[in-house]
Design a protein around this motif. Structure first.
Motif, PDB file in Angstrom:
ATOM      1  N   ASN A 290       0.835  -1.201   0.000  1.00  0.00           N
ATOM      2  CA  ASN A 290       0.000   0.000   0.000  1.00  0.00           C
ATOM      3  C   ASN A 290       0.873   1.256   0.000  1.00  0.00           C
ATOM      4  O   ASN A 290       1.964   1.273   0.579  1.00  0.00           O
ATOM      5  CB  ASN A 290      -0.903   0.024   1.242  1.00  0.00           C
ATOM      6  N   VAL A 291       0.352   2.279  -0.662  1.00  0.00           N
ATOM      7  CA  VAL A 291       1.034   3.575  -0.646  1.00  0.00           C
ATOM      8  C   VAL A 291       0.543   4.309   0.597  1.00  0.00           C
ATOM      9  O   VAL A 291      -0.498   4.976   0.578  1.00  0.00           O
ATOM     10  CB  VAL A 291       0.726   4.382  -1.915  1.00  0.00           C
ATOM     11  N   GLY A 292       1.258   4.155   1.688  1.00  0.00           N
ATOM     12  CA  GLY A 292       0.838   4.728   2.954  1.00  0.00           C
ATOM     13  C   GLY A 292       0.948   6.236   2.997  1.00  0.00           C
ATOM     14  O   GLY A 292       1.536   6.868   2.107  1.00  0.00           O
ATOM     15  N   PHE A 293       0.417   6.804   4.076  1.00  0.00           N
ATOM     16  CA  PHE A 293       0.403   8.254   4.208  1.00  0.00           C
ATOM     17  C   PHE A 293       1.825   8.813   4.265  1.00  0.00           C
ATOM     18  O   PHE A 293       2.114   9.860   3.689  1.00  0.00           O
ATOM     19  CB  PHE A 293      -0.366   8.665   5.466  1.00  0.00           C
ATOM     20  N   GLY A 294       2.731   8.088   4.956  1.00  0.00           N
ATOM     21  CA  GLY A 294       4.110   8.560   5.046  1.00  0.00           C
ATOM     22  C   GLY A 294       4.777   8.648   3.687  1.00  0.00           C
ATOM     23  O   GLY A 294       5.477   9.622   3.389  1.00  0.00           O
ATOM     24  N   THR A 295       4.532   7.628   2.847  1.00  0.00           N
ATOM     25  CA  THR A 295       5.090   7.653   1.492  1.00  0.00           C
ATOM     26  C   THR A 295       4.495   8.796   0.691  1.00  0.00           C
ATOM     27  O   THR A 295       5.203   9.478  -0.069  1.00  0.00           O
ATOM     28  CB  THR A 295       4.810   6.317   0.775  1.00  0.00           C
ATOM     29  N   GLN A 296       3.204   9.015   0.842  1.00  0.00           N
ATOM     30  CA  GLN A 296       2.560  10.108   0.115  1.00  0.00           C
ATOM     31  C   GLN A 296       3.124  11.461   0.548  1.00  0.00           C
ATOM     32  O   GLN A 296       3.295  12.361  -0.283  1.00  0.00           O
ATOM     33  CB  GLN A 296       1.045  10.071   0.351  1.00  0.00           C
ATOM     34  N   VAL A 297       3.408  11.611   1.843  1.00  0.00           N
ATOM     35  CA  VAL A 297       3.981  12.871   2.339  1.00  0.00           C
ATOM     36  C   VAL A 297       5.353  13.115   1.719  1.00  0.00           C
ATOM     37  O   VAL A 297       5.651  14.219   1.231  1.00  0.00           O
ATOM     38  CB  VAL A 297       4.078  12.857   3.876  1.00  0.00           C
ATOM     39  N   LEU A 298       6.209  12.083   1.729  1.00  0.00           N
ATOM     40  CA  LEU A 298       7.550  12.246   1.171  1.00  0.00           C
ATOM     41  C   LEU A 298       7.496  12.437  -0.340  1.00  0.00           C
ATOM     42  O   LEU A 298       8.299  13.188  -0.909  1.00  0.00           O
ATOM     43  CB  LEU A 298       8.413  11.039   1.526  1.00  0.00           C
ATOM     44  N   TYR A 299       6.563  11.758  -0.998  1.00  0.00           N
ATOM     45  CA  TYR A 299       6.369  11.979  -2.434  1.00  0.00           C
ATOM     46  C   TYR A 299       5.966  13.434  -2.691  1.00  0.00           C
ATOM     47  O   TYR A 299       6.518  14.109  -3.565  1.00  0.00           O
ATOM     48  CB  TYR A 299       5.297  11.035  -2.966  1.00  0.00           C
ATOM     49  N   GLY A 300       5.004  13.927  -1.925  1.00  0.00           N
ATOM     50  CA  GLY A 300       4.543  15.299  -2.096  1.00  0.00           C
ATOM     51  C   GLY A 300       5.610  16.319  -1.772  1.00  0.00           C
ATOM     52  O   GLY A 300       5.628  17.417  -2.352  1.00  0.00           O
ATOM     53  N   LEU A 301       6.541  15.968  -0.872  1.00  0.00           N
ATOM     54  CA  LEU A 301       7.612  16.895  -0.496  1.00  0.00           C
ATOM     55  C   LEU A 301       8.430  17.319  -1.700  1.00  0.00           C
ATOM     56  O   LEU A 301       8.966  18.441  -1.735  1.00  0.00           O
ATOM     57  CB  LEU A 301       8.504  16.228   0.552  1.00  0.00           C
TER      58      LEU A 301
END
Length: 485
Positions: free
Chosen positions: A14-25
């Motif tokens: 799963n693309v977790g929230f932490g990964t999404q945050v770092l991706y968005g960074l």
């Protein structure tokens, strides 16, 4: 389905929230570049270095057009690229170092050069900055539809990108005006002086490098699970076929048209923001920093509220609402000043009004940008249903092609307006004739308001809602099942 067919052989994590945050960074890099170039570049080369605003804006505009032409090529190549690191990541990693170095050099031209030589320095550095930014930004944003295909989930992951991009832009303003470009006690220095731009550019370039590497690394483990193009899809003729597929989709054309109009309006506004702040409202750099902070708080509120707005009104109607309110919020204070209905400069009541405007601007910008980018991501499947091909990179590059090309017009308009009113070099706040500033506002308001109003009207022709998106996903999955059956 095999990797050759475009899907992984095993289920991915799963693309977790932490990964999404770092991706968005990673979008912070784009935010730094956008705000620094739009708010400070014309001011730096015009006021700090003494170059003609018309010449500077012409160079900026010419680079934007060149950059816009490169975007579709980069987008298409990244759609079709085959490597052990997938389609997107090689470009993202490759962009980090040359982008940060070129950005630093842009603000540190050699001393003692003629105006013509400095303009060529501006041209060369800006060319590299724009191109290498495209190498990261396009592949990065094209990852979002692959990482998340849920209608509302896309709003969240796009929300994080827009939020970090917005916060980074405000970070540029606050750190620039309050730390590196802060006026000295004797009145020297400040944003209109070359002093301080060395530390400013070094800090921003280093930050851009770090966020790009971190963002790319955060999604690196998903490379084996992302789609890979078949070898036959790399033929040159596929570019024109995919381009025709995008341009034949009405919702895609709507998004491209809205992006164009908003880019001209935004380019004009961004190029003149500091001019209005310093000369029209006669604010201090400390006050401008406070407004930027309030705008950051507004961006946070907008990021928290956009999910509700999208679910309550739908993406299209929510965007129309945000654009409409943003139009009123953005031009009303200037329009009222032209009618002599605003408090005098230097009063607390004026600053309070501008503070409210800055807060609302941050909230409405984030919400409209998130919803717009989420709508554009939904076009990916709508196009794929009719063409049979996912072209995320080409679609987002087409959007950037038009928005970058015409945002150059916005920058040129900024320089042209300053030339029309004969705005002086080395101008000091409070020393500009009132009628000159009045003419600037008189030209600015109808131009920005008219472009935004037309963009809002175009949005009514967008046709992808929640139900249609779910239908598109179902049809694509059925087509994939038949192919692998």
């Amino acid at each position: 389905m095999s990797e050759q067919d475009g899907a992984p052989a095993r289920s991915r994590p799963n693309v977790g929230f932490g990964t999404q945050v770092l991706y968005g960074l990673g979008a912070a890099s784009s935010g730094i570049k956008m705000r620094a170039l739009s708010s400070f570049l014309l001011l730096f080369y015009n006021q700090a270095l003494g170059l003609s605003p018309t010449s500077v804006s012409f160079v900026i505009s010419a680079i934007l057009v060149f950059d816009a032409i490169c975007d579709p090529a980069v987008g298409h190549v990244s759609d079709r690229f085959r490597s052990r690191w997938g389609r997107r990541h090689p470009f993202m990693y490759a962009s980090a170092l040359p982008l940060s170095v070129a950005f630093f050099l842009l603000w540190n031209p050699p001393t003692g050069w003629s105006d013509t030589a400095v303009l060529w320095w501006l041209f060369a550095c800006l060319l590299v900055v724009r191109f290498t930014d495209t190498l990261f930004e396009l592949p990065s944003v094209a990852l979002a539809p692959e990482l998340i295909d849920d209608y509302d989930g896309r709003t969240l992951i796009v929300n994080l990108r827009i939020f970090f991009r917005t916060i980074a832009g405000l970070f540029v303003t606050i750190v620039g005006l309050q730390i590196f470009l802060r006026p000295n006690a004797d009145g020297s220095g400040g944003a209109t002086s070359p002093e301080g731009y060395l530390g400013f550019s070094l800090t921003m370039a280093t930050t851009m490098f770090l966020v790009i590497v971190v963002s790319a690394a955060a999604t690196h483990r998903f490379i084996p699970f992302l789609r890979r193009p078949a070898a036959i899809e790399t033929r040159p003729s596929s570019f024109w076929r995919d381009t025709r597929g995008i341009l034949s989709n009405r919702s895609a054309l709507v998004m491209l048209g809205v992006g164009m109009l908003q880019s001209v309006a935004g380019g004009t506004k961004a190029g003149l923001d500091l001019y209005f702040g310093l000369y029209f409202w006669e604010l201090s750099q400390s006050q401008l920093s406070v407004l930027a902070t309030l705008s950051a708080l507004g961006a946070l509120v907008g990021a928290l509220a956009v999910g509700f707005v999208g679910k309550r009104f739908g993406k299209r109607d929510g965007t129309i609402l945000c654009y409409g309110l943003g139009l009123i919020n953005g031009v009303l204070p200037i329009a009222l000043r032209l009618l002599d209905l605003m408090p005098a400069n230097g009063t607390q009541s004026l600053f309070a009004i501008l503070a409210i405007e800055a807060f609302l601007l941050g909230a409405l910008y984030v919400m409209s940008a998130v919803l717009m980018n989420s709508m554009l991501a939904d076009v990916v499947e709508d196009v794929a249903v009719t063409t049979g091909q996912r072209s995320e990179g080409l679609l987002f590059s087409a959007d950037q092609f038009f928005t970058k090309a015409v945002s150059g017009i916005g920058v040129m308009v900024s320089g042209w307006l300053l030339s029309v009113i004969a705005f002086p070099r080395d101008a000091q706040p409070g020393a500009i004739a009132g009628d000159m500033i009045h003419r600037l506002g008189l030209l600015y308001v109808p131009a920005v308001a008219g472009l935004t109003a037309i963009a809002v009207g175009l949005l009514f022709f967008y046709r992808i809602d929640r139900e249609r998106h779910h239908e598109n996903l179902a049809r694509l999955r059925a087509a994939e099942a038949m192919t692998t059956g």
